[in-house]
Design an enzyme around this catalytic site. Structure first.
Site, PDB file in Angstrom:
ATOM      1  N   ASN A 125       0.885  -1.169   0.000  1.00  0.00           N
ATOM      2  CA  ASN A 125       0.000   0.000   0.000  1.00  0.00           C
ATOM      3  C   ASN A 125       0.917   1.211   0.000  1.00  0.00           C
ATOM      4  O   ASN A 125       1.415   1.628   1.045  1.00  0.00           O
ATOM      5  CB  ASN A 125      -0.912  -0.017   1.226  1.00  0.00           C
TER       6      ASN A 125
ATOM      7  N   ARG B 116      -2.348  -2.018  -3.813  1.00  0.00           N
ATOM      8  CA  ARG B 116      -3.564  -1.226  -3.704  1.00  0.00           C
ATOM      9  C   ARG B 116      -3.428  -0.020  -4.632  1.00  0.00           C
ATOM     10  O   ARG B 116      -2.458   0.734  -4.558  1.00  0.00           O
ATOM     11  CB  ARG B 116      -3.758  -0.724  -2.274  1.00  0.00           C
TER      12      ARG B 116
ATOM     13  N   HIS C  10     -12.414   3.488  -1.124  1.00  0.00           N
ATOM     14  CA  HIS C  10     -12.388   2.575   0.027  1.00  0.00           C
ATOM     15  C   HIS C  10     -13.085   1.244  -0.280  1.00  0.00           C
ATOM     16  O   HIS C  10     -13.495   0.521   0.636  1.00  0.00           O
ATOM     17  CB  HIS C  10     -13.045   3.218   1.269  1.00  0.00           C
TER      18      HIS C  10
ATOM     19  N   ARG D 195      -8.821  16.801   4.302  1.00  0.00           N
ATOM     20  CA  ARG D 195      -9.678  17.069   3.139  1.00  0.00           C
ATOM     21  C   ARG D 195     -11.025  17.624   3.579  1.00  0.00           C
ATOM     22  O   ARG D 195     -11.568  17.214   4.592  1.00  0.00           O
ATOM     23  CB  ARG D 195      -9.877  15.792   2.321  1.00  0.00           C
TER      24      ARG D 195
ATOM     25  N   GLU E 158      -7.870  -4.891   4.524  1.00  0.00           N
ATOM     26  CA  GLU E 158      -7.730  -4.678   3.086  1.00  0.00           C
ATOM     27  C   GLU E 158      -6.632  -5.569   2.503  1.00  0.00           C
ATOM     28  O   GLU E 158      -6.733  -6.025   1.357  1.00  0.00           O
ATOM     29  CB  GLU E 158      -7.425  -3.199   2.816  1.00  0.00           C
TER      30      GLU E 158
END
Length: 373
Positions: free
Chosen positions: A7, A65, A154, A213, A356
């Site tokens: 990742n 990823r 996601h 963000r 994940e």
């Protein structure tokens, strides 16, 4: 098969080695200090990863990823030059993520040129969105020519959480709302294991309040700032790196914001209220997509660990009949899935430890196994 899962971010590489099909973790870690003039670039970072892998572990494939796959990638793919080109072309839609992911792929390919490399996309899970959910009310040519539509992100986490929750609840496929809450945050309405709405949009900038963000913002604000001398690069920096919790409080980490609120800091309390309200109203709105509110699942670093924030959000959902059990909410647990609502809560509220890396490892082993036959 032993799969190295990468990742890759702009400033770090998180990695695991997973054995498939049993899912055992054979090694994991993180390499930091990448970029911005630091001592490590992505090639060196991958070298550090490989040096850290236990010497008795033979890596047989690499899974990456990748955040944005656009409309092109509905499932994981073996990486070739054409795939790299598309990931690069999509970089403007995920400027904090795709360029870093691409650098990680290229660095891993350079160090492990004979191994199959697989890309697993966060956007793929959401390509099931109905048109009423993904289409924006702008001229069709913007979609046809520039790819302007809702994609969602996601998805790798949502896929794992939906499966784990279905198993816990004893149903074949999960229906309910999942909120992945970390430095990046989004919510997803899932019906029968399929994404039908999500809060992020064309880019990972939309939707919930995040660490740095802004989340949803009146587009007129952007026009207003442009007219007052902001450049597009200024807006990119403002909305991606200097807004969210950071913009509201001066710090972008939820733990620090909560600590300040606990000490009576007004700005921190306001920031938590804004973030919780945005999440709660999003969750409540997904009753329309789902025809009700069968369950709410919280995951990600904040969803899994921020006890006080969970309580704040569930309190706002009291009109839906959601009731939090304070003891269950405060308890620590190694369980993958656990219930934190009361037994009589109209909406079961659960916390799931997302994985994940497992999703990426399983997908990589499936594709790489076929490529080696």
């Amino acid at each position: 098969m032993n799969v190295l899962v990468l990742n890759t971010g702009s400033s770090s590489v998180k990695w695991q080695v997973r054995s498939e099909p049993d899912g055992a973790r054979l090694g994991e870690g993180v390499v930091e200090r990448i970029g911005d003039g630091g001592p490590v670039d992505h090639v060196a970072a991958i070298g550090e990863v490989l040096d850290a892998v236990p010497p008795d572990v033979d890596i047989q494939a690499v899974g990456h990823r990748v955040v944005h796959g656009g409309e092109r990638f509905a499932e994981p793919v073996l990486i070739d030059h054409a795939v790299l080109r598309v990931i690069d072309e999509l970089s403007p839609l995920a400027p904090l993520h795709n360029p870093a992911g691409l650098a990680g792929i290229r660095a891993a390919t350079a160090r492990l040129p004979r191994l199959p490399q697989v890309a697993v996309f966060d956007t793929a899970f959401h390509l099931t969105l109905p048109e009423r959910a993904w289409r924006y009310a702008v001229p069709e040519r913007l979609h046809a020519e520039l790819g302007v539509r809702r994609y969602g992100f996601h998805g790798i986490s949502f896929e794992f959480v939906a499966g784990a929750t279905a198993t816990y609840l004893g149903v074949e496929r999960f229906t309910g709302v999942i909120a992945h809450l970390g430095n990046g945050a989004s919510a997803c309405a899932v019906r029968d294991g399929v994404s039908v709405d999500t809060s992020m949009g064309m880019t990972p900038l939309a939707g919930l309040v995040m660490g740095t963000r802004s989340g949803d913002l009146d587009p007129g604000v952007l026009l207003h700032l442009l007219r007052h001398g902001y450049s597009t690069d200024d807006l990119d920096d403002l909305l991606n790196r200097r807004s969210g919790l950071l913009g509201l409080t001066g710090v972008g980490d939820m733990r620090s914001v909560q600590a300040r609120a606990d000490d009576g800091d007004h700005d921190a309390e306001v920031a938590l209220d804004v973030a919780a309200y945005r999440l709660a109203t999003t969750v409540a709105g997904y009753q329309v997509a789902l025809g009700g509110m069968p369950a709410l699942v919280l995951t990600g670093g904040i969803g899994e660990h921020a006890t006080a924030f969970r309580a704040r959000v569930v309190a706002l959902l009291a009109p839906l009949g959601a009731r939090l059990d304070p003891t269950r909410n405060a308890a620590s647990s190694d369980e993958v899935v656990r219930l934190i609502s009361t037994d009589d809560s109209a909406v079961p509220v659960l916390v799931v430890r997302t994985d994940e890396e497992r999703v990426i490892a399983v997908a990589t082993a499936a594709l790489a196994g076929g490529s080696r036959r």
